[in-house]
Write an enzyme that holds these catalytic residues in place. Structure first.
Site, PDB file in Angstrom:
ATOM      1  N   ASN A 173       0.541  -2.818   0.692  1.00 13.25           N
ATOM      2  CA  ASN A 173       1.749  -1.845   0.200  1.00 13.25           C
ATOM      3  C   ASN A 173       2.241  -2.365  -0.837  1.00 13.25           C
ATOM      4  O   ASN A 173       3.056  -3.268  -0.979  1.00 13.25           O
ATOM      5  CB  ASN A 173       2.304  -1.566   1.475  1.00 13.25           C
ATOM      6  N   TRP A 174       1.968  -1.671  -2.085  1.00 16.85           N
ATOM      7  CA  TRP A 174       2.486  -2.062  -3.268  1.00 16.85           C
ATOM      8  C   TRP A 174       3.931  -1.792  -3.326  1.00 16.85           C
ATOM      9  O   TRP A 174       4.670  -2.130  -4.187  1.00 16.85           O
ATOM     10  CB  TRP A 174       1.936  -1.509  -4.572  1.00 16.85           C
ATOM     11  N   LYS A 175       4.483  -0.867  -2.562  1.00 22.96           N
ATOM     12  CA  LYS A 175       5.952  -0.394  -2.509  1.00 22.96           C
ATOM     13  C   LYS A 175       6.155   0.130  -3.953  1.00 22.96           C
ATOM     14  O   LYS A 175       5.151   0.642  -4.614  1.00 22.96           O
ATOM     15  CB  LYS A 175       6.723  -1.499  -2.081  1.00 22.96           C
TER      16      LYS A 175
ATOM     17  N   HIS B  37       7.281   3.767   7.640  1.00 20.93           N
ATOM     18  CA  HIS B  37       7.499   2.568   7.441  1.00 20.93           C
ATOM     19  C   HIS B  37       9.108   2.096   7.578  1.00 20.93           C
ATOM     20  O   HIS B  37       9.719   3.162   7.252  1.00 20.93           O
ATOM     21  CB  HIS B  37       7.186   2.303   5.683  1.00 20.93           C
TER      22      HIS B  37
ATOM     23  N   GLU C  24      11.218   1.066   5.585  1.00 14.35           N
ATOM     24  CA  GLU C  24      12.037   1.252   4.438  1.00 14.35           C
ATOM     25  C   GLU C  24      12.521   2.690   4.646  1.00 14.35           C
ATOM     26  O   GLU C  24      13.423   3.106   4.274  1.00 14.35           O
ATOM     27  CB  GLU C  24      11.401   0.714   3.260  1.00 14.35           C
TER      28      GLU C  24
ATOM     29  N   GLU D 243       5.515  -4.139  12.271  1.00 10.85           N
ATOM     30  CA  GLU D 243       6.374  -4.814  11.088  1.00 10.85           C
ATOM     31  C   GLU D 243       7.659  -5.150  11.571  1.00 10.85           C
ATOM     32  O   GLU D 243       8.809  -4.115  11.215  1.00 10.85           O
ATOM     33  CB  GLU D 243       6.205  -4.013   9.680  1.00 10.85           C
TER      34      GLU D 243
ATOM     35  N   GLY E  38      10.092  -8.932   3.690  1.00 11.72           N
ATOM     36  CA  GLY E  38      10.232  -9.373   2.285  1.00 11.72           C
ATOM     37  C   GLY E  38      11.540 -10.442   2.471  1.00 11.72           C
ATOM     38  O   GLY E  38      12.208 -10.804   1.601  1.00 11.72           O
TER      39      GLY E  38
ATOM     40  N   SER F  59       5.968 -10.724   5.475  1.00 10.90           N
ATOM     41  CA  SER F  59       6.099 -11.816   4.951  1.00 10.90           C
ATOM     42  C   SER F  59       4.544 -12.771   5.143  1.00 10.90           C
ATOM     43  O   SER F  59       4.607 -13.845   5.367  1.00 10.90           O
ATOM     44  CB  SER F  59       6.931 -12.724   5.136  1.00 10.90           C
TER      45      SER F  59
ATOM     46  N   GLY G  29       2.884  -6.866   1.890  1.00 15.58           N
ATOM     47  CA  GLY G  29       3.872  -6.237   0.887  1.00 15.58           C
ATOM     48  C   GLY G  29       3.608  -7.106  -0.482  1.00 15.58           C
ATOM     49  O   GLY G  29       2.788  -7.040  -1.402  1.00 15.58           O
ATOM     50  N   GLY G  30       4.666  -7.955  -0.671  1.00 19.25           N
ATOM     51  CA  GLY G  30       4.851  -8.689  -1.873  1.00 19.25           C
ATOM     52  C   GLY G  30       3.712  -9.576  -2.307  1.00 19.25           C
ATOM     53  O   GLY G  30       3.180  -9.397  -3.351  1.00 19.25           O
TER      54      GLY G  30
END
Ligand code: 13P
Length: 253
Positions: A9-11, A95, A97, A167, A173, A212, A233-234
């Site tokens: 997930n590149w966000k 998600h 967010e 998640e 993150g 993470s 993610g990251g």
């Protein structure tokens, strides 16, 4: 028996040139014989480019969100059929967010899930508890409620064409990962809730862990029997890290 999946997930990250560099590094790093599904989720404006770029290869493309409506006067929104039209195969719904920053509640997430299924794409349903809920030992009841909103609307059979991602919000993150045992306990709980309605669907359902995930912790997480890969993610923004995570998934079950 369940094919592992690694989803990136590149966000809200990327640019045409950065995406091109990342995807070409990634294509070179992935081994065709790895028995895993790999999906990237770029921001909407880059989906068509990414899908064209990756067509016929090992990496699939998905969207990070969708409108619950099929079409019409919904300024700024994108429908599931449009995502399908530009080459997406997966769509993330719920998600944390989106839930936290854009007020996607359980009912809206359930409608988005149904909208994705209606056009024949695969929803990736994200669920997970906040830090407060975690500390109050509410994890199981929160994820059960989030799951039930979807099974009530779309039926348990819909999970034959869906993926679940656990998640924990406190692990996203933050560099703070759920321990493999914590993730396993929640995944097993989720699978048993589905199994109570349909054992066969539960057996085949892929449940990803997100929060993470890195090259250094993926193997341990994926060694758990009910952890079928990761929603990353990251670390999905680094071809090296993402490739290490894929390598861990390729040998996990
Ligand atoms: P991080 O891997 O950066 O913690 O993000 C997880 C996530 O939210 C994936 O959807």
């Amino acid at each position: 028996m369940r094919r592992p999946m690694v989803a990136g997930n590149w966000k809200m990250h990327g640019s045409r040139s950065a995406n091109e560099a990342l995807l070409s590094d990634l294509e070179q790093g992935l081994k065709p014989e790895w028995p895993i599904d790999v999906v990237v989720f770029p921001p909407n404006v880059y989906l068509a480019d990414a899908a064209r770029r990756l067509d016929g290869g090992q990496i699939r493309v998905g969207a990070q969100d969708v409108c619950a409506e099929a079409g019409g006067a919904f300024t700024g929104q994108v429908s599931a059929s449009m995502l399908k039209d530009v080459g997406c195969q997966y769509v993330i719904v719920g998600h944390s967010e989106r839930r936290r920053l854009y007020h996607d509640d359980d009912a809206l997430v359930a409608r988005k899930f149904a909208a994705v299924l209606r056009v024949g794409l695969t929803p990736v349903l994200c669920i997970g508890e906040t830090l407060e809920e975690h500390e109050a030992h509410l994890t199981e009841s929160v994820v059960a409620r989030q799951l039930e909103a979807v099974t009530t609307m779309s039926g348990v059979a819909s999970f034959a064409q869906a993926i679940v991602a656990y998640e924990p919000v406190w692990a996203i993150g933050t560099g703070r990962t759920a321990s493999p045992q914590q993730a396993q306990a929640v995944h097993a709980h989720l699978r048993s809730r589905i199994a109570a309605q349909d054992a066969n669907i539960a057996r085949h359902l892929r449940i990803l862990y997100g929060g993470s995930v890195k090259g250094g912790n993926a193997a341990e997480l994926f060694s758990m029997p009910d952890v079928d890969g990761g929603l990353v993610g990251g670390a999905s923004l680094s071809a090296d890290e993402f490739q290490q995570i894929c390598a861990a998934a390729a040998v996990c079950h």
